[in-house]
Design an enzyme around this catalytic site. Structure first.
Site, PDB file in Angstrom:
ATOM      1  N   ALA A 535      87.708  51.887  47.035  1.00  0.00           N
ATOM      2  CA  ALA A 535      88.329  52.821  46.082  1.00  0.00           C
ATOM      3  C   ALA A 535      87.511  54.106  45.949  1.00  0.00           C
ATOM      4  O   ALA A 535      87.549  54.791  44.919  1.00  0.00           O
ATOM      5  CB  ALA A 535      88.555  52.179  44.722  1.00  0.00           C
ATOM      6  N   ALA A 870      93.570  47.442  50.172  1.00  0.00           N
ATOM      7  CA  ALA A 870      92.216  47.046  49.751  1.00  0.00           C
ATOM      8  C   ALA A 870      91.663  47.805  48.554  1.00  0.00           C
ATOM      9  O   ALA A 870      90.898  47.248  47.766  1.00  0.00           O
ATOM     10  CB  ALA A 870      91.264  47.198  50.928  1.00  0.00           C
ATOM     11  N   GLU A 871      92.015  49.068  48.395  1.00  0.00           N
ATOM     12  CA  GLU A 871      91.299  49.874  47.401  1.00  0.00           C
ATOM     13  C   GLU A 871      91.819  49.713  45.967  1.00  0.00           C
ATOM     14  O   GLU A 871      91.054  49.782  45.019  1.00  0.00           O
ATOM     15  CB  GLU A 871      91.394  51.373  47.739  1.00  0.00           C
ATOM     16  N   LEU A 872      93.118  49.558  45.843  1.00  0.00           N
ATOM     17  CA  LEU A 872      93.724  49.706  44.517  1.00  0.00           C
ATOM     18  C   LEU A 872      93.019  48.888  43.431  1.00  0.00           C
ATOM     19  O   LEU A 872      92.803  49.366  42.321  1.00  0.00           O
ATOM     20  CB  LEU A 872      95.211  49.312  44.542  1.00  0.00           C
TER      21      LEU A 872
END
Ligand code: FES
Ligand code: FES
Length: 945
Positions: A535, A870-872
């Site tokens: 993120a 992956a980031e959220l």
């Protein structure tokens, strides 16, 4: 001195000869039982767990002289094998308990120890057990492990069968959008997956081991390095200093913005004139064993002229600060954001304005696998590097000049990786390996211990965010102003000015703000270099804007969720960089959250007591799905002689599920051929044989590799298709001279537009992921300690490729959000070198109650409608916790982590009847408006570096 004894290992009596001072973990590994992994070497991570005489122990801290003769030892190899899986192993596979899998053998052995003594545990008893045995996991958020134990226990009690538990693909379906276990899961649950340390210990004779001599000072002029004693130490083959490096000795830190005053070449691979951060490498020792290499590295001496160490960006940008890299200002890059009209007048006249200064700390990645690598000459006069890295192709570009090897003579291969989360975007370990293999001409391997891993790895850059939000009487946002500074530590690492861009995009994201003015800055300091972290750039940004969203809602007298509902993106609105979104899931995600939120508020109201304060907090988060504008990716697909397909990709697997994603995408893309999953073979991450698929970063991999896979599959199937619509066999293709291998391409050109460096307006990413976070907390009024009781997320990742992988990414990111909110930090590089010292969240720090509900809005440009993932989950969960702490106690946290002392200070002040002050803006070297005017009157032209 050696000893011999008999141990019963995995039900077999074995006579072993051992060093009594060695650990049980090392002794087992030397027997070939490398399913027992070693990480922290300090009893803090549990990845080395074995059962010794009926008790689960951490074998890295068990000296062999404390192991009685004839002891019974169970390792993962004794729990089950691929042909005879234990229910725990199968359960781990189907519940996604193994992401990177480095913790998996230890967890499964530990769980066996529990079920041997308690066949019917409750979830809380399972959690208590893993807490007691220090079974740590950085990837999964722990929920999948508990699910795994509960179902394995049901099998063992005879309530369900192994067959009931196993994943079954419904007839006629592809793997896409299912919960299929990842292809590498079997190796991970049986302990047969060899990570870097396992590979290194199974190498042939003649490989040199590297030891690193580190500077134990943060800022100094380097006067001399003395290697004379080290050279005489036993087993030493060669000691290298900066003088021995045949290249420029300058790693290319890749700067991009024309506004960046640095060329990115400040970093010496081996220190030559200056020490700019604790742990800079003075010398590399190559020796016959790891122990000899380490001992000799400790004998390297250096003379310094100490300089004041700027351990904080605020100090480093002060007027009287000396340049850390002479010739480059410490404040080396500044950019403006200009969206809509002028904000000054709006701020003056707006019905409601809130502001504050917010700080997000230097979050450590806390992967459990220390960095390990291997390099050797190849037959063509080049060099091969086997390592853990998220962007193999970037390594030669960043280090080739430094080590004096042409980039095309460097072949990069990814080892099975024990987690990364951004930490392995740095090319430094690989550069050290290349320097050593070139200088010695022999294979070399490097194994960092956990302390080295801690002080010699990049961290999330700290962020100082000043921000101000204005709304009209009805609560509609009118304007935002901000002035932020990222402290990027000593070096660039390819992530410096891109971080400013992220600050511009994510501060205020999720909320439609028509007018924005701001300045983004980045500076050097003498702390650990800043690097990518899940993120990237957004937790710092959301800490400001999502805290202020709550503060503004309160000032207006609105519910914080409803405030977000009226202000979030809808058709016709634009995001922070002025672009419209391809889809608008936020209103529905908030609708999905609303009943859960109301129930949570009711729970908090009922269960709140003066001693245990309960609160609920909300935050919005979103993230992009590409590597800036103009992203590209390639994959190859090949029809094999047996009719199967090989899918070649450079989709870097750090444990997040590249294998599961590639398999599901390929299976779906080749659906017309009616292949079974076992007819698809994956070849991944070897730059000699796999194409450029790009970095595992920015939630881009599934989106980009997916589009390339569809393109490649269509090309191959077009070639195979006969006029009657049926498909040629391999033999028919060969007979007709039709190629059987095709390259699939993907590009975001046409879907994206780079931001203008003079305004930071643009549309760099083709699609995004979205989430509404809710945390429920309990704060102990006597201690200030916060416990997160439950986390809820409503999220949209587009159509989900693999539900198990996405669940795992969500749980893992939320757990890292708990750590970011409450405990994780890297303050003193000479001291904070253990998991514990850096605030690692164990299972009891993370709620078991995690509720996730997906909205699967198809992305018009995405592969099969998918985005990324992956980031959220680490964009803003920490802000929902901070907002919940405020809701529980009335104490607003402006500087993370929200440690008990900070919360308690606020509680005590409120009890004394004091009004808590709003944290004032940080002074970042100049006033925002002056700086903004200066930047606006000096527009930049020309290409990026
Ligand atoms: Fe043994 Fe961490 S507890 S390696
Ligand atoms: Fe547990 Fe990666 S799966 S540390």
């Amino acid at each position: 001195m050696l000893k011999k004894m008999v141990l019963n290992i995995n039900n077999v009596d074995r006579m072993i000869t051992f060093d009594p001072e060695d650990t049980l973990a090392n002794t087992l590994r030397k027997l070939g039982l490398t399913g027992t992994k070693v990480g922290c070497e300090a009893g803090q991570c549990g990845i080395c767990s074995v059962i010794l005489n009926g008790k689960v122990i951490r074998s890295c801290v068990k000296k062999m002289d404390k192991v009685p003769e004839n002891s019974l030892v169970t390792t993962i190899e004794g729990v089950g094998t691929p042909g005879h899986l234990h229910p725990l192993q199968l359960s781990w596979m189907v519940h996604g308990g193994a992401q990177c899998g480095i913790c998996t053998p230890g967890f499964i052995v530990s769980a066996k120890g529990l079920l041997d003594t308690n066949p019917d545990p409750t979830r809380e008893e399972v959690r208590d057990w893993f807490q007691k045995h220090r079974n740590a996991c950085r990837c999964t958020g722990y929920k999948p492990q508990v699910d795994s134990v509960m179902d394995a226990a049901r099998v063992l009690r005879g309530e369900i069968s192994m067959d009931d538990l196993a994943f079954k693909l419904p007839e006629g379906q592809t793997l896409y959008n299912t919960k299929s276990p990842k292809p590498t899961a079997l190796a991970k649950v049986t302990g047969l997956c060899d990570y870097g340390a396992d590979i290194n210990m199974k190498l042939p004779d003649g490989v040199l081991h590297l030891g690193l001599a580190h500077a134990r000072i943060s800022h100094a002029n380097l006067l001399s390095v003395d290697t004379s004693e080290a050279e005489k130490m036993p087993g030493v083959y060669r000691v290298l200093t900066a003088r021995d490096i045949e290249g420029t000795n300058r790693v290319n830190g890749l700067t991009f913005s024309p506004t960046n005053k640095s060329d990115g070449l400040e970093r010496a691979l081996l220190a030559d004139t200056k020490i700019c951060q604790y742990g800079d490498v003075l010398a590399i020792v190559a020796a016959d064993t790891e122990a000899h290499a380490r001992a000799a590295a400790d004998a390297v001496k250096a003379e310094y002229e100490p300089l004041y160490a700027y351990m904080n960006g605020l100090e480093a940008v002060a007027e009287d600060a000396v340049e850390i890299h002479p010739g480059t200002p410490n404040l080396y890059c500044e950019m403006p954001c200009i969206k809509g009209g002028e904000t000054g007048g709006i701020m003056e006249k707006a019905a409601h304005v809130v502001e504050g200064g917010f700080y997000v700390q230097r979050q450590p990645h806390l992967v459990l696998e220390p960095d390990v690598g291997l390099a050797y000459p190849d037959a063509d006069g080049g060099f091969v590097v086997q390592c853990k890295h998220q962007f193999l192709q970037a390594v030669p570009l960043m280090v080739a000049d430094a080590v004096g090897i042409e980039p095309d003579r460097i072949r990069m291969i990814l080892n099975p990786a024990g987690g990364s989360f951004g930490s392995k975007m740095s090319p430094i370990t690989e550069a050290l390996l290349l320097a050593a293999v070139k200088a010695t001409g022999k294979p070399v391997c490097l194994h960092m211990d956990y302390a080295q891993q801690s002080f010699f790895s990049g961290k999330r850059s700290t962020g100082f965010f000043n921000c101000r939000l204005a709304a009209d009487e009805k609560g509609y946002l009118q304007a935002m102003e901000y002035d932020f500074l990222f402290d990027h530590g000593a070096y660039h690492d390819g992530t410096s000015d891109p971080l400013i861009e992220k600050g511009f995009r994510w501060c205020g994201a999720g909320l439609y703000i028509p007018n924005i003015r701001g300045v983004g800055r980045i500076c050097a300091s003498n702390h650990a270099w800043g690097t990518a972290f899940r993120a990237f750039g957004s937790p710092q940004s959301y800490m400001a804007s999502e805290s202020l969203a709550d503060m503004l809602a309160e000032k207006i007298g609105m519910d914080p969720l409803e405030f977000r509902y009226i202000n979030t993106y809808r058709p016709g609105t634009t995001m922070t960089s002025g672009c419209e979104m391809d889809v608008h899931p936020f209103p529905t995600l908030i609708d999905m959250m609303r009943p859960k939120y109301k129930a949570a508020l009711e729970r908090a109201r009922k269960e709140d007591t003066p001693e245990k304060r309960r609160g609920v907090g909300i935050s919005l988060g979103m993230y992009d799905c590409s590597f800036a504008a103009h992203d590209t990716a390639e994959i190859d697909v090949e029809l094999n002689s047996d009719g199967s397909i090989t899918h070649y990709s450079g989709w870097h697997d750090m444990g997040q599920g590249a294998d599961a994603g590639a398999m599901a995408l390929a299976h779906k893309a080749f659906e017309p051929l009616g292949l079974k999953p076992e007819n698809i073979r994956l070849v991944m991450n070897d730059t000699a044989i796999t194409p450029f698929t790009g970095a595992a970063a920015g939630s881009r991999s599934h989106y980009m590799a997916g589009k390339a896979t569809i393109d490649g599959a269509n090309k191959l199937m077009d070639a195979m298709r006969k006029p009657d619509g049926t498909y040629r066999t391999y033999q028919e293709m060969v007979d007709e001279n039709i190629p059987v291998k095709y390259r699939g391409n993907a590009s975001t050109v046409g879907y994206s537009e780079a931001c203008d460096y003079n305004t930071m307006q643009g549309d760099p990413n083709p699609t995004h992921t979205y989430g509404v976070f809710m945390s429920e907390v309990e704060v102990d009024a006597a201690t200030g300690k916060t416990k997160v009781l439950k986390m809820t997320l409503t999220a949209d990742f587009g159509v989900i490729g693999n539900k198990l992988a996405v669940d795992g990414q969500v749980y893992g990111g939320l757990a890292q959000g708990v750590g970011l909110a409450l405990s994780e930090d890297f303050v003193d590089p000479s001291r904070d070198v253990t998991l514990k010292a850096q605030g690692f969240p164990y299972i009891k720090d993370v709620p078991d109650d995690i509720e996730v509900e997906y909205l699967e809005t198809p992305r018009p440009s995405g592969p099969f409608g998918s985005a990324g993932c992956a980031e959220l989950s680490l964009t803003s969960p920490h802000v929902s916790i901070v907002n919940a702490i405020y809701n529980a106690t009335g104490v607003r946290i402006f500087e993370l982590p929200a440690t008990p002392d900070k919360v308690l200070d606020g509680i005590k002040a409120l009890e004394r009847g004091e009004k808590l002050p709003v944290h004032e803006w940080y002074y970042l070297g100049s006033e925002m408006n002056e700086k903004l005017e200066e930047l606006r009157s000096n527009p930049v032209v020309g290409p990026a570096h």
